[in-house]
Design an enzyme around this catalytic site. Structure first.
Site, mmCIF file in Angstrom:
data_model
loop_
_atom_site.group_PDB
_atom_site.id
_atom_site.type_symbol
_atom_site.label_atom_id
_atom_site.label_comp_id
_atom_site.label_asym_id
_atom_site.label_seq_id
_atom_site.Cartn_x
_atom_site.Cartn_y
_atom_site.Cartn_z
ATOM 1 N N ASP A 520 0.896 -1.195 -0.048
ATOM 2 C CA ASP A 520 -0.150 -0.029 -0.009
ATOM 3 C C ASP A 520 0.965 1.268 -0.209
ATOM 4 O O ASP A 520 2.053 1.008 0.510
ATOM 5 C CB ASP A 520 -0.853 0.060 1.144
ATOM 6 C CG ASP A 520 -1.805 1.202 1.286
ATOM 7 O OD1 ASP A 520 -2.259 1.626 0.329
ATOM 8 O OD2 ASP A 520 -1.957 1.653 2.618
ATOM 9 N N ASP A 711 -1.215 -1.087 6.678
ATOM 10 C CA ASP A 711 -1.101 -0.722 7.984
ATOM 11 C C ASP A 711 -2.202 -1.331 8.681
ATOM 12 O O ASP A 711 -2.311 -1.084 9.917
ATOM 13 C CB ASP A 711 -1.212 0.813 8.140
ATOM 14 C CG ASP A 711 -2.532 1.414 7.643
ATOM 15 O OD1 ASP A 711 -3.170 0.719 7.026
ATOM 16 O OD2 ASP A 711 -2.610 2.706 7.332
ATOM 17 N N ASP A 715 -7.264 -2.193 4.914
ATOM 18 C CA ASP A 715 -6.968 -3.336 3.629
ATOM 19 C C ASP A 715 -7.221 -4.881 4.728
ATOM 20 O O ASP A 715 -6.217 -5.552 4.106
ATOM 21 C CB ASP A 715 -5.517 -2.883 3.392
ATOM 22 C CG ASP A 715 -4.585 -2.776 4.532
ATOM 23 O OD1 ASP A 715 -5.011 -2.947 6.022
ATOM 24 O OD2 ASP A 715 -3.628 -2.159 4.335
#
Length: 816
Positions: A520, A711, A715
């Site tokens: 990401d 993190d 996600d």
């Protein structure tokens, strides 16, 4: 983060979260105005300092709603049906009159006195006998607690069952309790069909075994000395030495038989030693058992020391925490009972019970057990602290920012618990292969003792029986079933020391085989601290008005871009009457009778806004009443260690690196060029990222695994899809800990390359131990068939091999 530039799907469009309306923004100031502090047991200026700090804290966090007070249920019991005000009365030392509840404001906290309510100062002036009488009357007036809750609260302390016992009786009692626990674990593993984990000796068992083996050695030496003078006396001494050493082995075999485990190392040692004794090799039979006991004792000492160095993060949370209300009244609760926005006191030398933000106090915290950082971190006002950290300094006041189950230390414990049953394929094959291999060895030994004498009359059958018994000793799998699991356990422990927590040896093995890493962007490869770079106005709207409109529309959104815009606006945003969020695109709001659209270019185009320019970068467009009004350009900073971390991954075998982000092309490509990423996929909605991750998994290079690094905030799906889901930092929640295989408790990307290096080294050492053990045992089997190796030499070689492989596995803890 699943989608930093796309809007989160957690909040449905058109729904406004409770307590997030602009009308509630001033609630903390109104509450603070009602506070009146009475005399308490703290220093005279303490309450004033607390109230001033709380007032400043409330102004710093205007968007936080006032949550309703709810009683925290105890695990395993039904929720107690107790009104919030009465529940608060149970914990306060001073009695209070029952107050009517305001149905229109159920979120009002009981810590704040209402109109007509007696002040705490007046109640505390009661004499001690009257206070106790009032407390008894107040307690009788309360409704009865739930039975299970009352049982937990009123449960008397259990007496010490070893009280009055002598030292020997106490040792026997603890040994019996330990055997019962081991039996229970074996039965549970047998019911689940899983392999029993190896349990090393305790120090008391080691001492007892040492004494027992020493006595056996004395009788063995006496037998050797008296063998020439009297065979009968020597035989009795040999028999005593043999019984001293063989009885514990026979007990283990009998115990395993009762649990359905018929073939193990104890059976091989028992059969081989008993056969040697029957063949007249009395001394050698005892030597085999003595050497086996010495080897097991030494290897267990190394194994126990390794266990101690890999202590779990279960003893770093205090049993009680000091919660203080806005009147300065302190009460003791468990960490699980602390609510978000509660105020917690921590004194020097105590461990912090909850994740929070410091409101007052200065000192240092040692969070080595969580993050792996060896240097203590300074604590100042507005600093974030983690539960489990050891605090040293002045009296600390902090505001809880998470529930206990969402704290970083809770995520670590959850990962460790789930990882107990997740074994690497190498470890699983060794454990199951050894269990299947022993019956085959027994059959081959029987055939070796019977078939060769039928075709070779020059060698007596007794010799072939001796060789068959020796092969049983050679094929004892102790070294294999100890060293390989110990290697993975040492690797997991070394990772924990670096603040990297994995779900069992399965995650270690998959991490060692990485060939593709998907990142990401925002918050992972970049700092995640978005700031305004420039503002584009129009003829009708200047820069100040553009920022004011954007802040007003975004004030209820939790998206990082929205937070950055609201933080940049120094004044209080205007009140809005309507709010609607479009995940991955932006928001719609209404100020008075005017409509606002704030979001990316895709939202503007879909809503028919004309004249929207194409600006490069991370851009927030603003439309007023359907017309383009201006744009805000934001920028982020690439983490300084990101390029080094990506380079380190590639040097260890990663063949492909990818970025998945909802950001636009320009900032994404700039980040990829600065870090060294091979492929970028930009402008993705949250659901598109999951689909793209599935596509990438189908294109993994042969013989490798794929990792997703984020993190752990938005996600979750990507973490679940990847072979190795890596959640960076402490911003995640319980869901991220469940979805991820690896938790890295800092945002430093260098820990990612450290994790892969430790995992690769761990996997290599486990392979080394397995290959070494198998190679030496094959050689010993061939030498035994040829008649070169004797039984005591075989057991001595096995003992040395066990010690060598255990020491080789233990050196993983020294990996840098």
């Amino acid at each position: 983060m699943d989608e930093k530039k796309n809007r989160s799907e957690d909040q449905p469009a058109g729904n406004r979260e409770e307590g997030q309306t602009p009308q509630n923004m001033g609630a903390p100031e109104e509450l603070l105005a009602q506070v009146s502090a009475g005399p308490i047991a703290f220093p005279d200026d303490f309450v004033e300092n607390i109230l001033s700090d709380l007032e400043e804290s409330a102004s710093d966090f205007p968007e936080l709603p006032v949550e309703p007070l709810t009683a925290t249920p105890i695990a395993g019991s039904a929720p107690a049906q107790t009104p919030p005000q009465e529940a608060e009365e149970k914990t306060d030392s001073a009695p209070q009159e029952e107050l009517p509840q305001d149905e229109e404001q159920p979120e009002a906290k009981e810590d704040v006195p209402e109109e007509g309510q007696p002040e705490a100062a007046e109640e505390e002036e009661l004499p001690e006998p009257e206070r106790e009488t009032a407390e008894e009357e107040n307690t009788e007036a309360l409704p009865p607690l739930d039975e299970s809750l009352a049982l937990v609260q009123n449960e008397p302390e259990q007496p010490d069952e070893t009280e009055g016992m002598s030292l020997i009786e106490r040792a026997r009692y603890h040994a019996r309790m330990r055997r019962r626990e081991q039996t229970r674990l074996r039965r549970e593993n047998a019911r689940r069909g899983g392999a029993e984990p190896y349990q090393p000796m305790s120090m008391m068992d080691v001492r007892f075994t040492s004494v027992r083996l020493a006595v056996a050695v004395v009788f063995l030496l006496l037998g050797l000395l008296l063998q020439r003078t009297s065979d009968t006396v020597a035989f009795i001494l040999y028999l005593i030495a043999y019984l001293i050493t063989v009885l514990p082995i026979a007990a283990n075999v009998a115990r395993n038989f009762t649990h359905g485990k018929y073939f193990d190392e104890y059976l091989l040692i028992l059969v081989s030693s008993f056969g040697a004794f029957l063949l007249g090799l009395h001394a050698e039979a005892s030597v085999v058992l003595i050497l086996h006991g010495v080897g097991k004792m030494i290897s267990d000492l190394v194994l126990s020391s390794t266990h101690k160095s890999l202590s779990q993060q279960v003893d770093f949370i205090p049993e009680r925490a000091s919660v203080v209300n806005m009147q300065g009244e302190e009460r003791q609760v468990t960490p699980a009972e602390i609510r978000v926005d509660d105020f917690v006191l921590v004194r020097t030398g105590e461990r912090i019970p909850i994740d929070g933000i410091v409101l007052r106090g200065e000192g240092i915290v040692d969070d080595t057990v969580l993050t792996g950082d060896s240097e203590p971190a300074p604590v100042v006002k507005n600093a974030k602290v983690l539960a489990g950290s050891l605090y040293t300094g002045s009296l600390l006041l902090l505001r809880a920012t998470a529930k206990f189950e969402d704290c970083a230390v809770s995520q670590i414990m959850r990962v460790q618990e789930e990882g107990a049953g997740r074994k690497a394929s190498l470890e699983d094959s060794v454990m199951h292969g050894a269990a299947r291999f022993i019956p085959v060895i027994v059959v081959l030994a029987i055939l070796l003792s019977v078939i060769p004498p039928l075709f070779n009359s020059s060698t007596p059958m007794q010799n072939w029986v001796y060789r068959a018994l020796t092969i049983l000793v050679v094929c004892c799998p102790t070294a294999l079933v100890i060293s390989v699991p110990l290697s993975f356990m040492g690797g997991s422990g070394r990772l924990s020391q670096k603040g990297i927590h994995v779900k069992g040896s399965e995650a270690v093995e998959k991490m060692a085989e990485l060939r593709m890493v998907v990142f990401d962007k925002t918050g992972t490869l970049t700092e995640g601290n978005l700031r305004i770079k420039e503002i584009h106005g129009t003829q009708d709207f200047n820069q100040e008005s553009i920022l004011a409109l954007a802040a007003a529309a975004e004030q209820l959104s939790k998206h990082p871009v929205a937070r950055a815009v609201v933080s940049a606006y120094q004044s209080v945003p205007q009140k809005i009457s309507e709010f609607e969020e479009f995940p991955g695109r932006g928001v719609r709001a209404r100020i008075g009778n005017r409509n606002l659209l704030v979001g990316n270019r895709r939202l503007m185009v879909s809503r028919g806004v004309k004249g929207v320019p194409d600006i490069r970068g991370t851009v927030v467009y603003v439309a007023y009443e359907g017309d383009y009004a201006g744009a805000i350009v934001l920028e982020d900073t690439v983490r300084p260690e990101a390029a080094e971390a990506v380079s380190g991954l590639k040097s260890q075998g990663v063949l492909r690196t990818v970025i998945l982000t909802g950001d636009t092309e320009s900032p994404t490509q700039q980040t990829a060029d600065a870090v060294g990423i091979d492929t970028v996929h930009y402008g993705l909605l949250p659901e598109e990222k999951a689909s793209k991750m599935e596509f990438l998994l189908r294109t993994i290079p042969t013989d490798g695994t794929a990792a997703y690094v984020g993190d752990g905030v938005n996600d979750i799906e990507e973490l679940k899809l990847a072979d190795v889901g890596v959640a960076m930092g402490v911003a995640g929640s319980q869901e991220s800990a469940d979805a991820a295989n690896v938790l890295i408790m800092t945002n430093s990307l260098t820990r990612l390359s450290d994790a892969m290096r430790v995992c690769r080294r761990t996997h290599n050492i486990a392979l080394q131990n397995m290959v070494l053990v198998l190679a030496i045992k094959v050689i010993l089997v061939l030498l035994t068939i040829l008649g070169v190796t004797s039984m005591w030499q075989a057991i001595a070689a096995d003992v040395l091999l066990t010690i060598l492989t255990v020491l080789n596995a233990a050196r993983i803890l020294g990996i840098k």
